[in-house]
Write an enzyme that holds these catalytic residues in place. Structure first.
Site, PDB file in Angstrom:
ATOM      1  N   SER A 367     -29.023  31.421 -46.017  1.00  0.00           N
ATOM      2  CA  SER A 367     -29.405  32.241 -44.997  1.00  0.00           C
ATOM      3  C   SER A 367     -30.467  33.246 -45.197  1.00  0.00           C
ATOM      4  O   SER A 367     -30.182  34.234 -45.763  1.00  0.00           O
ATOM      5  CB  SER A 367     -28.253  32.898 -44.426  1.00  0.00           C
ATOM      6  OG  SER A 367     -28.259  33.608 -43.198  1.00  0.00           O
ATOM      7  N   ARG A 368     -31.563  33.140 -44.773  1.00  0.00           N
ATOM      8  CA  ARG A 368     -32.861  33.924 -45.108  1.00  0.00           C
ATOM      9  C   ARG A 368     -32.650  35.111 -44.461  1.00  0.00           C
ATOM     10  O   ARG A 368     -33.282  36.368 -45.324  1.00  0.00           O
ATOM     11  CB  ARG A 368     -33.952  33.196 -44.662  1.00  0.00           C
ATOM     12  CG  ARG A 368     -34.459  32.039 -45.593  1.00  0.00           C
ATOM     13  CD  ARG A 368     -35.755  31.588 -45.539  1.00  0.00           C
ATOM     14  NE  ARG A 368     -35.755  30.186 -46.214  1.00  0.00           N
ATOM     15  CZ  ARG A 368     -35.681  28.909 -45.441  1.00  0.00           C
ATOM     16  NH1 ARG A 368     -35.975  29.037 -44.328  1.00  0.00           N
ATOM     17  NH2 ARG A 368     -35.844  27.767 -46.193  1.00  0.00           N
TER      18      ARG A 368
END
Lengths: 506, 93
Positions: A367-368
């Site tokens: 999850s950036r």
């Protein structure tokens, strides 16, 4: 409408007389074209020179089409419903309006098709419509993603957290639990004020019916909308489905509300678009997809955003789903969508068949931007969980061949096995933030260390029940603030020790 | 490739006669500024009136379309909020 009395009958009669008197009879004048060819739901029309891209065309017998190709003499359109009445020579009428969808609160709780027609048997009266194609919010209209969107799934909320306004891809082979994760996320929004939209693209009608039933059973339809096109619908309907869902979501987002939208799935959407493009004789590129397949998905997914306070502060969180074949995430459509989204949750069939549900492959999931939106309590305790699991997965490969391992490695594997057990969750089981924090703290506090693997699941729930009754104040504080201070940690650890003592004594 | 119809078409509900057709043709010729000669097709489903297709534009004055318009107008009016009916005056006993 039932007429209950003579009074009502007289009033209705007077009302209708008055309205008929008001109606102005006037000729209907409009542009028309003539169908030159009709094949596989794609038609070529001569005439209609002033037609716009994306305009809805009307044919006899309430058949509609969508303009997708404009050239000097002819236009190409895809039929949105049965082509049984469209043949060469049929008149096509330009409606002057681009494809739109009904929006507003009256759509909540409904199942509709991409043209806004109800599929659940009840009439739908809406006054507001919105074009399905819209520009994505500009840079200045956006704000950073900072608020968490809890899915209720411990593995996701702790290791691949999702923020409101984020686009997080759910990717994996068939039958690995992709839709289940999306439905759990929808179920967990109950009472959070988040409106959920589920777009079923080209799915089997029975599957969509099952999903609607599941949402109704869990009470989630009260705040959800299902936009569905089935596998038997035309390619154009399947193509329109996510755009229609997105337009509904945008309406709520612009009102300052939070929306969660699921596109299930974009692989089928890409296939529908490829079908239309090939029939429209557009040049084929890689895997026969047209050249603008990337733009198709990027313009759809870019519409997901966290709006700035000046624009109302609403958000649209997007969970697109992509199906892979043989676990290959490097094929064309998956790589396209991975590059557009802000992270992905990769579901592995190996883990799924090994009994790990949800079968999230931590190594390939990311999850950036979600960590900046994560609850501090979960971020603080679960920070090292991801790394520990990734290490365990590597070591477990050696261990399964019966290799002799040193004490440190054996300890890591022992710990990893317990972590994996704690992360297991049933399909319809969602956890609150406080419960997730307690489980993560229990892992850190080695509550499960001496337990056999087979008992961990039941002990996990017993522990949660015990903590709920022993220190309700701490759980309430976590729920309210999302934070966990040293005092509460000490209280919770004490409760966990008491739980273990009680268990050992019993 | 199928043949493209270029001649103006007139779909008209019966009864009609040549004089009526000539009258409609003249009306369109005067309005549009060029001669119009229709390829006439009888269409009882129109109920009354006619539909003319001339150079990419439809001129629809059929009874069928007008009734559809009235129907849609009344449905919209029925769905719009309106005041409750006042009760009828009670007759003296």
């Amino acid at each position: 409408m039932s007429i209950r009395s003579d009074v009502e009958r007289a009033a209705l009669s007077a009302f209708l007389h008055e309205k008929v008197g008001e109606y102005k009879f006037q000729p209907s004048i409009y542009r028309y074209g003539i169908v030159q060819s009709a094949k596989d739901d794609v038609i070529t029309i001569h005439g209609l020179s002033g037609c716009r891209y994306g305009e809805i065309l009307q044919f006899d017998h309430d058949v509609y089409g969508l303009v997708l190709d404009l050239s000097m003499d002819t236009i190409g359109a895809a039929l949105l419903n049965s082509d049984a009445f469209v043949a060469a020579g049929t008149i096509a009428r330009g409606t002057g309006r681009v494809a739109d969808i009904c929006v507003g609160d009256s759509v909540i709780g409904r199942v509709i098709d991409p043209l806004g027609r109800p599929l659940d048997g009840a009439p739908l009266s809406t006054v507001e419509t919105r074009p399905v194609e819209n520009r994505a919010p500009s840079i200045i209209d956006r704000a950073p993603v900072k608020r968490p969107l809890e899915t209720g799934i411990l593995a996701i909320d702790s290791m691949v957290p999702i923020g409101r306004g984020q686009r997080e891809l759910i990717i994996g082979d068939r039958q690995t639990g992709k839709t289940s994760i999306a439905l759990s996320a929808i179920r967990n929004q109950r009472g959070n004020g988040v409106i959920c939209i589920y777009c079923a693209i080209g799915q089997k009608a029975a599957t969509t019916a099952r999903i609607v039933h599941a949402l109704r059973e869990s009470g989630s339809m009260e705040y959800s909308i299902v936009v569905a096109s089935s596998a038997s619908d035309s390619a154009a309907m399947q193509y329109l489905t996510p755009f229609a869902g997105c337009a509904i979501a945008e309406h709520f987002m612009e009102q300052g509300r939070d929306v969660l939208i699921v596109y299930d799935d974009l692989s089928k959407h890409a296939i529908a678009y490829r079908t239309m493009s090939l029939l429209l004789r557009r040049p084929a590129g890689r895997e026969a997809y047209p050249g603008d397949i990337f733009y198709l998905h990027s313009r759809l997914l870019e519409r997901g955003a966290q709006l700035s306070p000046a624009r109302g502060g609403g958000s649209m969180t997007v969970l697109p789903i992509v199906e892979t074949v043989g676990g290959d995430i490097s094929s064309y459509i998956p790589t396209n969508i991975i590059s557009i989204t802000d992270g992905q949750i990769y579901l592995s069939s190996d883990l799924f068949f090994a009994g790990q549900r949800p079968a999230i492959n931590v190594g390939l999931s990311v999850s950036r931007i979600g960590s900046s939106a994560q609850h501090p309590a979960i971020k603080w305790i679960g920070g090292r969980l991801r790394l520990s699991i990734a290490q365990y997965r590597e070591l477990a490969v050696f261990a399964q061949f019966g290799a002799e391992v040193d004490a440190t490695t054996a300890k890591q594997i022992h710990r990893g096995e317990r972590m994996m057990e704690v992360l297991k969750q049933g399909q319809e089981e969602t956890l609150s933030v406080a419960s997730e924090a307690v489980l993560l703290l229990a892992l850190a506090h080695n509550v499960f260390w001496d337990l056999p693997l087979s008992e961990i699941r039941s002990v996990k729930y017993a522990l949660l029940d015990f903590v709920r009754s022993a220190c309700p104040g701490s759980l309430r504080a976590i729920e309210a603030t999302g934070e966990l201070n040293q005092e509460e940690i000490a209280t919770l650890k004490k409760a966990m020790d008491a739980f273990l003592e009680g268990r050992n004594a019993g | 490739m199928s043949t493209i119809r270029k001649n103006p078409i007139l779909r008209i509900a019966p009864p009609y006669d040549d004089a009526l057709i000539r009258y409609i043709e003249k009306g369109f010729s005067d309005r549009l500024g060029y001669g119009v000669q229709f390829d006439v097709r009888e269409d009882p489903s129109l109920l009354c009136g006619f539909i003319a297709y001339i150079r990419g534009t439809v001129y629809d004055v059929s009874g069928k379309t007008q009734l559809a318009g009235v129907s849609a107008y009344l449905i919209d009016a029925m769905n719009a909020p309106r005041p409750a009916p006042e009760p009828l005056e009670q007759e003296d006993a």
